[in-house]
Design a protein around this motif. Structure first.
Motif, PDB file in Angstrom:
ATOM      1  N   MET A  61      34.930 -20.691  14.696  1.00 48.91           N
ATOM      2  CA  MET A  61      35.905 -21.379  13.844  1.00 48.91           C
ATOM      3  C   MET A  61      36.475 -20.489  12.755  1.00 48.91           C
ATOM      4  N   GLY A  62      35.931 -19.274  12.617  1.00 46.97           N
ATOM      5  CA  GLY A  62      36.377 -18.403  11.524  1.00 46.97           C
ATOM      6  C   GLY A  62      36.085 -19.032  10.171  1.00 46.97           C
ATOM      7  N   ILE A  63      34.852 -19.499  10.004  1.00 47.54           N
ATOM      8  CA  ILE A  63      34.488 -20.186   8.756  1.00 47.54           C
ATOM      9  C   ILE A  63      34.260 -19.160   7.651  1.00 47.54           C
ATOM     10  N   PRO A  64      35.023 -19.229   6.560  1.00 48.77           N
ATOM     11  CA  PRO A  64      34.861 -18.252   5.475  1.00 48.77           C
ATOM     12  C   PRO A  64      33.484 -18.393   4.793  1.00 48.77           C
ATOM     13  N   ASP A  65      33.054 -17.334   4.120  1.00 46.50           N
ATOM     14  CA  ASP A  65      31.724 -17.307   3.487  1.00 46.50           C
ATOM     15  C   ASP A  65      31.537 -18.373   2.418  1.00 46.50           C
ATOM     16  N   ASN A  66      32.633 -18.791   1.790  1.00 44.78           N
ATOM     17  CA  ASN A  66      32.467 -19.797   0.732  1.00 44.78           C
ATOM     18  C   ASN A  66      32.413 -21.225   1.278  1.00 44.78           C
ATOM     19  N   TYR A  67      32.263 -21.341   2.582  1.00 44.90           N
ATOM     20  CA  TYR A  67      31.995 -22.657   3.182  1.00 44.90           C
ATOM     21  C   TYR A  67      30.570 -22.659   3.721  1.00 44.90           C
ATOM     22  N   LYS A  68      29.851 -23.742   3.475  1.00 43.11           N
ATOM     23  CA  LYS A  68      28.474 -23.892   3.941  1.00 43.11           C
ATOM     24  C   LYS A  68      28.453 -24.777   5.186  1.00 43.11           C
ATOM     25  N   ILE A 204      27.358 -32.264  12.163  1.00 42.11           N
ATOM     26  CA  ILE A 204      27.617 -30.966  11.524  1.00 42.11           C
ATOM     27  C   ILE A 204      28.555 -31.177  10.342  1.00 42.11           C
ATOM     28  N   VAL A 205      28.213 -30.582   9.213  1.00 32.91           N
ATOM     29  CA  VAL A 205      29.053 -30.668   8.023  1.00 32.91           C
ATOM     30  C   VAL A 205      29.406 -29.256   7.564  1.00 32.91           C
ATOM     31  N   ILE A 206      30.689 -29.036   7.382  1.00 35.18           N
ATOM     32  CA  ILE A 206      31.183 -27.760   6.863  1.00 35.18           C
ATOM     33  C   ILE A 206      31.843 -28.085   5.529  1.00 35.18           C
ATOM     34  N   ILE A 207      31.296 -27.538   4.464  1.00 34.55           N
ATOM     35  CA  ILE A 207      31.779 -27.942   3.130  1.00 34.55           C
ATOM     36  C   ILE A 207      32.031 -26.732   2.238  1.00 34.55           C
ATOM     37  N   ARG A 208      33.140 -26.783   1.527  1.00 32.47           N
ATOM     38  CA  ARG A 208      33.430 -25.681   0.607  1.00 32.47           C
ATOM     39  C   ARG A 208      32.434 -25.737  -0.549  1.00 32.47           C
ATOM     40  N   GLU A 209      31.890 -24.550  -0.825  1.00 35.66           N
ATOM     41  CA  GLU A 209      30.798 -24.398  -1.785  1.00 35.66           C
ATOM     42  C   GLU A 209      30.998 -25.113  -3.126  1.00 35.66           C
TER      43      GLU A 209
END
Ligand SMILES: *Cc1c(COP(=O)(O)O)cnc(C)c1O
Length: 360
Positions: A61-68, A204-209
Motif C-alpha cells: 500500500m506504500g504506507i508512510p512511516d508516520n502511519y501505524k 486491520i487499522v492504519i492510522i496516522r500517528e
C-alpha cells in the motif's frame, strides 16, 4: 477435491495457493513441530509472522512511516465505536451515509458525540454515491467518515469526498487491497479481513500517528484504545494469530501477482465481463448507476422473485454458490473479490446467458 466458484460477500473466497500452502504447514510450521494455531503469540516464530505481514502490507500500500498498522479483533462493526471514541476530540464528526454499514457507523457514533449526516443516498435505496465535492462540513468536525465500498448495494467512491481539510476516515472492508490507494489522503483506513484479504476475526487499522491520543475519556475500554494497541504492537492481549498468518500469505500472493496495480487491472477486467453482459441482455439488470459501480460487489435483479429464486438454485447446482442478494435488498449479488478468478466470472456469465435463453 472439488471447489465451487464462491460469490459470497463475506467470509469470502481466498486464493487457492494460500489455502494449499496453509494446509501444507498445518501440522508442522517450518520445522517447529506445531501449527501456527498452537504457538505462543510471544514466540519469535509468531513475531516474525506478524512483522512480515505488516512489512508486506506497508510495501503493497506504500504506507508512510508516520502511519501505524495494527491487527485487531472485534470486526469492523466494533470499530464503528472505536473510531468516535478515539478520534472525537471536539466531540463532532460528519458522516456520509451510503448504505447500511455507513448508517450503522453513524448511529454508533451518536452515542459518543455529535454525529452529523452531511450526505446520504438513502432516497434511492443507496444505488449511487452522492456528490461530495462541496458538502456542509462542520467547522469543528474531528473527521469525515465514509464507507468506501458499499458491500450490500454495490457502489463505490471513484472520487474521494472533499473533506475541506478534515481527516478522512474510511471503512474499506470490502475493497481492501483491491487496487492502489493514496494512504496520505486518509487519517484512518480500516476494515475487517474476511471480505478481500483473509479469514474472519482480523481487523486491520492504519492510522496516522498524530491521531493517537494519551487523553482518551476514562470510559474507553483499554482494548479499544488505539494508542495502547499501537504501543503494544497489536499484542496488548492475544491477537487473532492464525488469521494474521493467513492475511500475511494473501499479501505475499498479491505481491507475487504484481501488487495493487496488477490487482486493479485484474479486477477491472473481471468486473467488465459481468457489467458488459448486464448492460446487454434482456433478462438481468444491474441496480447501481454506472458511474458509481463497485468492482467488488455486483448486485443485479430479474424483477421476478420466483425467477430469481430459480436462478440462485440452478446456479448452485452448477457450482456457482452464494449468489443470493443481501436479505434487505433481494435479487442477486456476485461478490468478485481479488481471489475470484476471471474464469469464475466468465462461468457465471455463461450460466446467465444460458438461463436467459431458457427462460426469457
Ligand atoms: C462486512 C462489513 C462490515 C462488518 O464487518 P464485521 O467484521 O462483520 O463487523 C463493515 N463494513 C463493511 C463495508 C462491510 O462490508
Amino acid at each position: 477435491m472439488s471447489r465451487v466458484y464462491n460469490f459470497s460477500a463475506g467470509p469470502a473466497v481466498l486464493p487457492e495457493e494460500v489455502l494449499k500452502e496453509a494446509a501444507g504447514e498445518m501440522m508442522d510450521y517450518r520445522g517447529c513441530g506445531m501449527s501456527v494455531m498452537e504457538m505462543s503469540h510471544r514466540s519469535k516464530m509468531f513475531q516474525d509472522i506478524i512483522d512480515d505481514a505488516e512489512a508486506d502490507l506497508r510495501d503493497l500500500m506504500g504506507i508512510p512511516d508516520n502511519y501505524k498498522v495494527v491487527f485487531l479483533q472485534g470486526g469492523a462493526a466494533l470499530h464503528f465505536a472505536t473510531i468516535p471514541m478515539n478520534l472525537m476530540r471536539n466531540g463532532v464528526a460528519d458522516y456520509i451515509v451510503t448504505g447500511q454499514w455507513a448508517r450503522k457507523a453513524f448511529n454508533e457514533a451518536k452515542k459518543y458525540g455529535q454525529a452529523n449526516k452531511v450526505a446520504s443516498s438513502e432516497d434511492k435505496t443507496f444505488s449511487y454515491i452522492p456528490d461530495c465535492s462541496d458538502l456542509p462540513i462542520s467547522p469543528d468536525a474531528d473527521y469525515v467518515y465514509i464507507c468506501q465500498n458499499n458491500t450490500i448495494y454495490g457502489t463505490t467512491y471513484h472520487t474521494l469526498p472533499n473533506t475541506k481539510g478534515k481527516d478522512l476516515v474510511a471503512d474499506v472492508s470490502s475493497c481492501f487491497l483491491a487496487g492502489p490507494i493514496d494512504v496520505e489522503k486518509y487519517g484512518v483506513i480500516y476494515g475487517g479481513a474476511q471480505k478481500n484479504i483473509g479469514p474472519a476475526g482480523v481487523q486491520i487499522v492504519i492510522i496516522r500517528e498524530d491521531l493517537l491520543r494519551d487523553d482518551l475519556p476514562d470510559y474507553v475500554p483499554t482494548m479499544l484504545n488505539l494508542k495502547v494497541q499501537v504501543d503494544n504492537g497489536s499484542m496488548y492481549n492475544t491477537p487473532p494469530c492464525y488469521g494474521i498468518y493467513i492475511c500475511g500469505k494473501v499479501f505475499k500472493w498479491i505481491k507475487s501477482l504484481g501488487g495493487l496495480d496488477a490487482m486493479q487491472k485484474r479486477n477491472e477486467e473481471k468486473a467488465a465481463v459481468l457489467y458488459d453482459y448486464l448492460d446487454n441482455n434482456s433478462m438481468f439488470k444491474g441496480t447501481v448507476v454506472k458511474e458509481d459501480r463497485s468492482l467488488m460487489n455486483v448486485p443485479f435483479i430479474i424483477g421476478d422473485k420466483d425467477m430469481e429464486a430459480k436462478f440462485v438454485a440452478e446456479a448452485k447446482e452448477a457450482g456457482l454458490e452464494n449468489l443470493k442478494g443481501h436479505r434487505t435488498v433481494g435479487g442477486m449479488r456476485a461478490s468478485i473479490y481479488n481471489a475470484m478468478p476471471k474464469a469464475g466470472v466468465e462461468t457465471l456469465v455463461e450460466f446467465m446467458r444460458d438461463f436467459e435463453k431458457r427462460y426469457a
